[in-house]
Scaffold this active site. Structure first.
Site, PDB file in Angstrom:
ATOM      1  N   ILE A  32       0.821  -1.212   0.000  1.00 56.00           N
ATOM      2  CA  ILE A  32       0.000   0.000   0.000  1.00 56.00           C
ATOM      3  C   ILE A  32       0.860   1.269   0.000  1.00 56.00           C
ATOM      4  CG2 ILE A  32      -0.330   0.341   2.504  1.00 56.00           C
ATOM      5  CD1 ILE A  32      -3.382   0.521   1.857  1.00 56.00           C
ATOM      6  N   GLU A  97       6.549  -4.380  10.751  1.00 56.63           N
ATOM      7  CA  GLU A  97       5.321  -3.788  11.297  1.00 56.63           C
ATOM      8  C   GLU A  97       4.178  -4.796  11.335  1.00 56.63           C
ATOM      9  OE1 GLU A  97       4.461  -0.492   8.787  1.00 56.63           O
ATOM     10  OE2 GLU A  97       6.298   0.571   9.341  1.00 56.63           O
ATOM     11  N   HIS A 102       6.197 -12.123   5.590  1.00 61.36           N
ATOM     12  CA  HIS A 102       6.003 -11.681   4.206  1.00 61.36           C
ATOM     13  C   HIS A 102       7.340 -11.348   3.583  1.00 61.36           C
ATOM     14  CE1 HIS A 102       5.625  -8.255   6.946  1.00 61.36           C
ATOM     15  NE2 HIS A 102       6.216  -7.535   6.018  1.00 61.36           N
ATOM     16  N   HIS A 104       9.174  -9.045   0.880  1.00 59.76           N
ATOM     17  CA  HIS A 104       9.075  -7.846   0.036  1.00 59.76           C
ATOM     18  C   HIS A 104       9.782  -8.128  -1.289  1.00 59.76           C
ATOM     19  CE1 HIS A 104       7.876  -4.815   3.180  1.00 59.76           C
ATOM     20  NE2 HIS A 104       8.401  -5.729   3.979  1.00 59.76           N
TER      21      HIS A 104
END
Ligand code: 5GP
Length: 118
Positions: A32, A97, A102, A104
């Site tokens: 996002i 965070e 995950h 990137h």
């Protein structure tokens, strides 16, 4: 998939995301707040593959980073992305965070460029 992080909610489609790929094992969606022209996040979908962070890996979940990296390699090849960066942020002090493991995927090559060039 049970769990309360924002990425659990994306997998359950309770909140929207710009999903660019999905199969039985993983989901890939656009970050996002992109830090590169193309910034994707690769996550594992299966309940048994859930792990909050690299720091929490066990024998049972040790395959998950490899799964995400292999899928990133396949994605890049399929989209003609020749160069990219892969990153895991580990722990709050490592800039993490969202505590849902995950990967990137960052590239200067945009996905849209790839698609429109076909
Ligand atoms: P971390 O710092 O935990 O490794 O990275 C989390 C990433 O998730 C950040 O780059 C952040 O911009 C992205 N992110 C946080 N919330 C959302 C969201 O609701 N949707 C999407 N697509 N990305 C998010």
């Amino acid at each position: 998939m049970v769990g309360t992080t924002i990425f659990h909610k994306i997998v359950r489609r309770e909140i929207p995301a710009d999903i660019v790929f999905e199969d039985d094992d993983i989901m890939v969606f656009k970050d996002i707040h992109p830090k590169a022209p193309l910034h994707l996040l690769f996550i594992a979908k299966r309940d048994e593959d859930f792990v909050p962070s690299i720091d929490d890996l066990t024998e049972k979940t040790a395959h998950v980073p490899g799964l995400l990296i292999r899928k990133a390699q396949q994605f890049a090849r399929e989209h003609g992305i020749k160069g990219y960066q892969l990153r895991f942020h580990v722990g709050k002090d490592g800039g993490q965070e969202v505590f849902y493991l995950h990967l990137h995927f960052l590239s200067n090559q945009k996905l849209e460029q790839q698609q429109s060039e076909r």
